[in-house]
Motif scaffolding. Structure first.
Motif, PDB file in Angstrom:
ATOM      1  N   SER A   1       0.828  -1.220   0.000  1.00  0.00           N
ATOM      2  CA  SER A   1       0.000   0.000   0.000  1.00  0.00           C
ATOM      3  C   SER A   1       0.863   1.270   0.000  1.00  0.00           C
ATOM      4  O   SER A   1       0.367   2.353   0.314  1.00  0.00           O
ATOM      5  CB  SER A   1      -0.980  -0.017   1.174  1.00  0.00           C
ATOM      6  OG  SER A   1      -0.256  -0.082   2.384  1.00  0.00           O
ATOM      7  N   GLY A   2       2.129   1.121  -0.332  1.00  0.00           N
ATOM      8  CA  GLY A   2       2.982   2.307  -0.525  1.00  0.00           C
ATOM      9  C   GLY A   2       3.429   2.975   0.759  1.00  0.00           C
ATOM     10  O   GLY A   2       3.803   4.150   0.752  1.00  0.00           O
ATOM     11  N   GLU A   3       3.400   2.236   1.880  1.00  0.00           N
ATOM     12  CA  GLU A   3       3.736   2.858   3.169  1.00  0.00           C
ATOM     13  C   GLU A   3       5.146   2.533   3.658  1.00  0.00           C
ATOM     14  O   GLU A   3       5.473   2.807   4.821  1.00  0.00           O
ATOM     15  CB  GLU A   3       2.750   2.359   4.237  1.00  0.00           C
ATOM     16  CG  GLU A   3       1.321   2.780   4.043  1.00  0.00           C
ATOM     17  CD  GLU A   3       0.434   2.067   5.053  1.00  0.00           C
ATOM     18  OE1 GLU A   3       0.185   2.636   6.130  1.00  0.00           O
ATOM     19  OE2 GLU A   3       0.023   0.930   4.772  1.00  0.00           O
ATOM     20  N   THR A   4       5.961   1.925   2.804  1.00  0.00           N
ATOM     21  CA  THR A   4       7.267   1.432   3.259  1.00  0.00           C
ATOM     22  C   THR A   4       8.083   2.521   3.956  1.00  0.00           C
ATOM     23  O   THR A   4       8.553   2.337   5.089  1.00  0.00           O
ATOM     24  CB  THR A   4       8.059   0.859   2.055  1.00  0.00           C
ATOM     25  OG1 THR A   4       7.335  -0.263   1.565  1.00  0.00           O
ATOM     26  CG2 THR A   4       9.448   0.407   2.468  1.00  0.00           C
ATOM     27  N   PHE A   5       8.272   3.634   3.290  1.00  0.00           N
ATOM     28  CA  PHE A   5       9.118   4.682   3.877  1.00  0.00           C
ATOM     29  C   PHE A   5       8.486   5.217   5.165  1.00  0.00           C
ATOM     30  O   PHE A   5       9.166   5.430   6.157  1.00  0.00           O
ATOM     31  CB  PHE A   5       9.346   5.840   2.894  1.00  0.00           C
ATOM     32  CG  PHE A   5      10.146   5.463   1.669  1.00  0.00           C
ATOM     33  CD1 PHE A   5      10.972   4.349   1.650  1.00  0.00           C
ATOM     34  CD2 PHE A   5      10.074   6.238   0.527  1.00  0.00           C
ATOM     35  CE1 PHE A   5      11.708   3.999   0.523  1.00  0.00           C
ATOM     36  CE2 PHE A   5      10.812   5.906  -0.612  1.00  0.00           C
ATOM     37  CZ  PHE A   5      11.625   4.779  -0.614  1.00  0.00           C
TER      38      PHE A   5
ATOM     39  N   GLN B   1      15.947  -2.715  -3.973  1.00  0.00           N
ATOM     40  CA  GLN B   1      14.896  -2.469  -2.960  1.00  0.00           C
ATOM     41  C   GLN B   1      15.527  -2.097  -1.627  1.00  0.00           C
ATOM     42  O   GLN B   1      15.058  -1.203  -0.931  1.00  0.00           O
ATOM     43  CB  GLN B   1      14.033  -3.730  -2.771  1.00  0.00           C
ATOM     44  CG  GLN B   1      13.029  -3.965  -3.883  1.00  0.00           C
ATOM     45  CD  GLN B   1      12.308  -5.301  -3.710  1.00  0.00           C
ATOM     46  OE1 GLN B   1      12.918  -6.313  -3.352  1.00  0.00           O
ATOM     47  NE2 GLN B   1      11.012  -5.319  -3.971  1.00  0.00           N
ATOM     48  N   ALA B   2      16.594  -2.810  -1.253  1.00  0.00           N
ATOM     49  CA  ALA B   2      17.266  -2.496   0.015  1.00  0.00           C
ATOM     50  C   ALA B   2      17.855  -1.095  -0.047  1.00  0.00           C
ATOM     51  O   ALA B   2      17.637  -0.281   0.863  1.00  0.00           O
ATOM     52  CB  ALA B   2      18.355  -3.533   0.301  1.00  0.00           C
ATOM     53  N   GLN B   3      18.558  -0.788  -1.126  1.00  0.00           N
ATOM     54  CA  GLN B   3      19.231   0.503  -1.230  1.00  0.00           C
ATOM     55  C   GLN B   3      18.251   1.668  -1.107  1.00  0.00           C
ATOM     56  O   GLN B   3      18.514   2.648  -0.415  1.00  0.00           O
ATOM     57  CB  GLN B   3      20.018   0.588  -2.547  1.00  0.00           C
ATOM     58  CG  GLN B   3      20.552   1.976  -2.908  1.00  0.00           C
ATOM     59  CD  GLN B   3      21.480   2.582  -1.855  1.00  0.00           C
ATOM     60  OE1 GLN B   3      22.148   1.870  -1.104  1.00  0.00           O
ATOM     61  NE2 GLN B   3      21.502   3.911  -1.781  1.00  0.00           N
ATOM     62  N   GLU B   4      17.078   1.556  -1.754  1.00  0.00           N
ATOM     63  CA  GLU B   4      16.189   2.728  -1.726  1.00  0.00           C
ATOM     64  C   GLU B   4      15.647   2.964  -0.314  1.00  0.00           C
ATOM     65  O   GLU B   4      15.501   4.100   0.108  1.00  0.00           O
ATOM     66  CB  GLU B   4      15.078   2.668  -2.777  1.00  0.00           C
ATOM     67  CG  GLU B   4      13.991   1.678  -2.526  1.00  0.00           C
ATOM     68  CD  GLU B   4      12.777   1.909  -3.438  1.00  0.00           C
ATOM     69  OE1 GLU B   4      12.760   2.878  -4.213  1.00  0.00           O
ATOM     70  OE2 GLU B   4      11.837   1.096  -3.349  1.00  0.00           O
TER      71      GLU B   4
ATOM     72  N   GLY C   1      25.920  -8.852  -3.476  1.00  0.00           N
ATOM     73  CA  GLY C   1      25.112  -7.885  -4.226  1.00  0.00           C
ATOM     74  C   GLY C   1      24.500  -6.833  -3.315  1.00  0.00           C
ATOM     75  O   GLY C   1      24.438  -5.647  -3.647  1.00  0.00           O
ATOM     76  N   LEU C   2      24.051  -7.273  -2.140  1.00  0.00           N
ATOM     77  CA  LEU C   2      23.468  -6.326  -1.177  1.00  0.00           C
ATOM     78  C   LEU C   2      24.547  -5.396  -0.626  1.00  0.00           C
ATOM     79  O   LEU C   2      24.375  -4.181  -0.561  1.00  0.00           O
ATOM     80  CB  LEU C   2      22.789  -7.096  -0.036  1.00  0.00           C
ATOM     81  CG  LEU C   2      21.491  -7.818  -0.432  1.00  0.00           C
ATOM     82  CD1 LEU C   2      21.195  -8.978   0.507  1.00  0.00           C
ATOM     83  CD2 LEU C   2      20.320  -6.828  -0.461  1.00  0.00           C
ATOM     84  N   LEU C   3      25.689  -5.980  -0.255  1.00  0.00           N
ATOM     85  CA  LEU C   3      26.760  -5.181   0.352  1.00  0.00           C
ATOM     86  C   LEU C   3      27.393  -4.209  -0.644  1.00  0.00           C
ATOM     87  O   LEU C   3      28.053  -3.243  -0.237  1.00  0.00           O
ATOM     88  CB  LEU C   3      27.839  -6.109   0.934  1.00  0.00           C
ATOM     89  CG  LEU C   3      27.423  -6.874   2.191  1.00  0.00           C
ATOM     90  CD1 LEU C   3      28.431  -7.974   2.517  1.00  0.00           C
ATOM     91  CD2 LEU C   3      27.264  -5.926   3.383  1.00  0.00           C
ATOM     92  N   ALA C   4      27.179  -4.452  -1.919  1.00  0.00           N
ATOM     93  CA  ALA C   4      27.759  -3.552  -2.931  1.00  0.00           C
ATOM     94  C   ALA C   4      27.017  -2.218  -2.989  1.00  0.00           C
ATOM     95  O   ALA C   4      27.522  -1.252  -3.545  1.00  0.00           O
ATOM     96  CB  ALA C   4      27.721  -4.221  -4.294  1.00  0.00           C
ATOM     97  N   LYS C   5      25.833  -2.164  -2.419  1.00  0.00           N
ATOM     98  CA  LYS C   5      25.046  -0.934  -2.493  1.00  0.00           C
ATOM     99  C   LYS C   5      25.574   0.112  -1.504  1.00  0.00           C
ATOM    100  O   LYS C   5      25.995  -0.209  -0.384  1.00  0.00           O
ATOM    101  CB  LYS C   5      23.567  -1.232  -2.201  1.00  0.00           C
ATOM    102  CG  LYS C   5      22.909  -2.012  -3.320  1.00  0.00           C
ATOM    103  CD  LYS C   5      22.879  -1.180  -4.585  1.00  0.00           C
ATOM    104  CE  LYS C   5      22.288  -1.913  -5.773  1.00  0.00           C
ATOM    105  NZ  LYS C   5      22.453  -1.177  -7.037  1.00  0.00           N
TER     106      LYS C   5
END
Ligand code: PEP
Length: 258
Positions: free
Chosen positions: A143-147, A189-192, A228-232
């Motif tokens: 529902s777009g509430e992540t942040f 997704q993690a980075q944002e 891949g995650l740690l590269a962000k």
């Protein structure tokens, strides 16, 4: 170009053993983690065994570079709180770290934002270094509430605390839909979310603190997804559940950035 503020943040990788292991398995796992990672200086390694095994694991990790933490604490100092464990008790058995607000504490045991905030304060008062866990549920993401959810959890916990009190703070972004489900967030997704969490920390505690604070990602991390995650840019570490129970895989995750 490398961001000098980003490169200063040493990755911190934690192994959350949850409600797994017996005493002998915990001690063996701690020995294995120590053997494989004690001389590895490019990342900081932490383990979070179950409460009853903390003292034994502390002995096994004595004089090592592997940090020891508990998975939870109670916010009261002492008293009639059957089954609960205080911050001072954790310190007395050799803990330096503690998870605060892990999603299983929030969603299985019902810890709300206020309780998490009290636990954070109790940890800091006792001199424990906190890993503050935040993260949205699947329906909140949809529902777009992540942040907004992550910012609310962060704000309620950190409000009123200052940068000196929070100097050892680590934040773990752990989307609830990714924990123990095998569904890992993509690095993008993690980075944002990490970037927004860092921005929110900046609004609460200032840009210099935000640039230095380490933000871990957690949720179904495996050896093959860690690098891949740690590269962000804003992913400064990982909090690992299931995969931390196998020393070989956990060591591969800790070493993944190299
Ligand atoms: C956790 O317990 O914090 C966690 C991320 O678990 P898992 O890696 O098993 O999803």
């Amino acid at each position: 170009m490398e961001n000098p503020l980003t490169t200063k943040r040493k990755p911190v990788i934690g192994g959350n053993w949850k409600m797994h292991t017996t005493l002998s398995e915990a001690v063996d796992l701690a020995s294995e983690v120590r053997n494989r990672l004690n001389s590895y200086g490019a990342a900081q390694t932490l383990v979070f065994p179950p409460f009853p095994f903390l003292g034994a694991v502390a002995q096994r990790l004595a004089d090592s570079h592997i940090g020891l933490g508990a998975q939870d604490l109670h916010f009261e100092k002492k008293g009639a709180f059957t089954g609960a464990v205080s911050a001072d008790m954790l310190v007395s058995v050799g803990c330096a770290w503690v998870l605060v607000g892990h999603s299983e504490r929030r969603h299985v045991f019902g810890d709300g934002d206020e309780v998490v905030g009290k636990k954070l304060r109790a940890a800091l008062t006792a001199g424990l270094k906190p890993v503050l866990c935040i993260g949205e549920k699947l329906e909140e993401r949809k529902s777009g509430e992540t942040f907004a959810v992550n910012r609310r959890q962060l704000r309620t916990a950190l409000q009123g605390l200052d940068t000196a009190q929070l100097q050892h703070l680590v934040i773990a972004y752990e989307p609830v839909w990714a924990i123990g489900t095998g569904l890992v967030a993509t690095p993008e997704q993690a980075q944002e979310v990490h970037a927004d969490v860092r921005a929110a920390v900046g609004e609460l505690l200032g840009g210099a603190f935000a640039a230095a604070v380490r933000i871990q990602y957690g949720g179904s991390v495996k050896a093959e997804t860690a690098a891949g995650l740690l590269a962000k840019a804003d992913v400064d570490g990982l909090l690992v559940g299931g995969a931390s129970l196998k020393a070989e895989e956990f060591a591969a995750i800790v070493r993944a950035r190299a």
